[in-house]
Enzyme design. Structure first.
Site, PDB file in Angstrom:
ATOM      1  N   THR A  38      -0.567 -17.901  21.398  1.00  0.00           N
ATOM      2  CA  THR A  38      -0.138 -18.788  20.306  1.00  0.00           C
ATOM      3  C   THR A  38       0.606 -17.941  19.273  1.00  0.00           C
ATOM      4  OG1 THR A  38      -1.859 -20.493  20.488  1.00  0.00           O
ATOM      5  CG2 THR A  38      -0.999 -20.126  18.323  1.00  0.00           C
ATOM      6  N   ASP A  54       3.813 -22.736  17.016  1.00  0.00           N
ATOM      7  CA  ASP A  54       4.508 -23.146  18.229  1.00  0.00           C
ATOM      8  C   ASP A  54       3.733 -24.302  18.859  1.00  0.00           C
ATOM      9  OD1 ASP A  54       2.356 -21.347  19.083  1.00  0.00           O
ATOM     10  OD2 ASP A  54       3.225 -21.559  21.065  1.00  0.00           O
ATOM     11  N   ARG A  56       3.028 -24.507  22.506  1.00  0.00           N
ATOM     12  CA  ARG A  56       2.650 -24.245  23.908  1.00  0.00           C
ATOM     13  C   ARG A  56       1.149 -24.035  24.024  1.00  0.00           C
ATOM     14  NH1 ARG A  56       5.598 -19.626  27.413  1.00  0.00           N
ATOM     15  NH2 ARG A  56       7.147 -21.300  27.547  1.00  0.00           N
ATOM     16  N   LYS A  70      -0.849 -27.812  16.801  1.00  0.00           N
ATOM     17  CA  LYS A  70      -1.760 -26.739  16.397  1.00  0.00           C
ATOM     18  C   LYS A  70      -2.006 -26.697  14.888  1.00  0.00           C
ATOM     19  CE  LYS A  70      -0.298 -23.886  20.288  1.00  0.00           C
ATOM     20  NZ  LYS A  70       0.207 -22.567  20.738  1.00  0.00           N
ATOM     21  N   GLY A  84      -6.265 -19.519  19.771  1.00  0.00           N
ATOM     22  CA  GLY A  84      -7.451 -19.187  20.561  1.00  0.00           C
ATOM     23  C   GLY A  84      -7.764 -20.296  21.541  1.00  0.00           C
ATOM     24  N   SER A 166      -1.161 -14.348  19.733  1.00  0.00           N
ATOM     25  CA  SER A 166      -0.578 -13.299  20.573  1.00  0.00           C
ATOM     26  C   SER A 166       0.856 -12.963  20.167  1.00  0.00           C
ATOM     27  CB  SER A 166      -0.613 -13.734  22.044  1.00  0.00           C
ATOM     28  OG  SER A 166       0.072 -14.964  22.209  1.00  0.00           O
ATOM     29  N   ASP A 203       6.967 -13.529  23.190  1.00  0.00           N
ATOM     30  CA  ASP A 203       5.592 -13.581  23.682  1.00  0.00           C
ATOM     31  C   ASP A 203       5.483 -14.672  24.732  1.00  0.00           C
ATOM     32  OD1 ASP A 203       2.721 -13.344  23.838  1.00  0.00           O
ATOM     33  OD2 ASP A 203       2.607 -15.115  22.551  1.00  0.00           O
ATOM     34  N   SER A 206       3.445 -17.907  23.927  1.00  0.00           N
ATOM     35  CA  SER A 206       3.977 -18.851  22.942  1.00  0.00           C
ATOM     36  C   SER A 206       5.270 -19.443  23.478  1.00  0.00           C
ATOM     37  CB  SER A 206       4.246 -18.150  21.604  1.00  0.00           C
ATOM     38  OG  SER A 206       3.111 -17.447  21.159  1.00  0.00           O
TER      39      SER A 206
END
Length: 275
Positions: A38, A54, A56, A70, A84, A166, A203, A206
């Protein structure tokens, strides 16, 4: 069994670490922690707070949801971004949101951001990190705008700009190079979008779109799918295959409708006594 092992001694219990070392010596591989991905961010600007995330959601190496949300509702002027384990972030924020509504009805006042932060950190510390929720909490109350990060073990930070997840390193690089105090609304919104986009493109955990939430003393504006950097374009060529290109050797059709014979037992029994 000794009496000492029958009861839990006060303090931390390390008996599982002894068990894990024994199993590892016998050749049993220990389970690895699931990697979650994330990018969630937040920053202060002249009039309040801007949060970004984001969209995803991953399931190991599989993208489970391309457009999840989120940024969670806490109160009218407080929002919380979650990274998480999706279920942990969803239910943790929903529980605290319910408690904040009860707190507001009990006291007759608007909840403060520091109250939400304290309840979240005490809840997460109680579970010693087993509730996998890394949170970015932001809001505006009677004392002004506040921005916190809350780690899964319960530790917190209060900073003018924060990142979690991340993709946090890529997002933090954008903030550290471009953030300034007392930014204008449009400049801060563009900076948050750039920070989340840096996480999306650098990343693998994400991806997809950018959500943003602008919180000021007078209103809260939720910008769902504010930026869509990964929209699917039309393919240059269309691939069509004629019918029968892939052949099969056998065919078996299974009837999923099961017929059952029902025998009524005791249908003509004694009538109910109503006297």
């Amino acid at each position: 069994m000794s009496p000492q092992s029958a009861f839990n001694s006060p303090g931390f219990d390390f008996s599982n670490s002894v068990r894990n070392n024994f199993l590892q010596e016998k050749g049993m591989p220990l389970p690895k922690a699931t990697s979650t991905g994330t990018t969630i961010v937040g920053c202060l600007f002249k009039d309040g707070i801007i949060l970004g995330a984001d969209t995803r959601a991953t399931e190991g190496e599989i993208i489970a949801d391309k457009n999840c949300e989120k940024i969670h509702y806490i109160t009218e002027s407080i929002r919380c971004c979650g990274a998480g384990t999706a279920a942990d972030t969803e239910f943790t924020t929903a529980s605290i949101s319910s408690n904040m509504e009860l707190h507001a009805l009990s006291t007759g006042r608007k909840p403060r951001v520091v109250t939400v932060m304290t309840m979240l950190k005490q809840y997460l510390f109680q579970y010693q990190g087993h509730v996998g929720a890394a949170l970015v909490l932001g809001g505006v109350d009677s004392t002004g705008p506040h921005l916190f990060t809350i780690h899964p073990h319960g530790s917190t930070d209060k900073l003018p700009y924060v990142t979690m997840g991340s993709g946090s390193l890529a997002a933090m690089a954008v903030f550290e190079s471009s953030w300034k105090p007392n930014m204008e609304r449009n400049d801060a919104l563009a900076l948050v979008s750039a920070a989340v986009s840096a996480g999306i493109f650098n990343d693998l955990g994400s991806g997809s779109n950018v959500d943003a939430c602008i919180i000021t003393a007078t209103q809260t504006e939720m910008l769902r799918n504010f930026v869509k950097p990964n929209e699917r374009v039309e393919k240059e060529r269309h691939y069509t295959f004629r019918r029968g290109t892939t052949s099969w050797k056998s065919e078996k059709i299974r009837d999923l409708i099961v017929n059952e014979d029902i025998t009524l037992v005791g249908a003509a029994g004694d009538a109910m006594d109503t006297s």
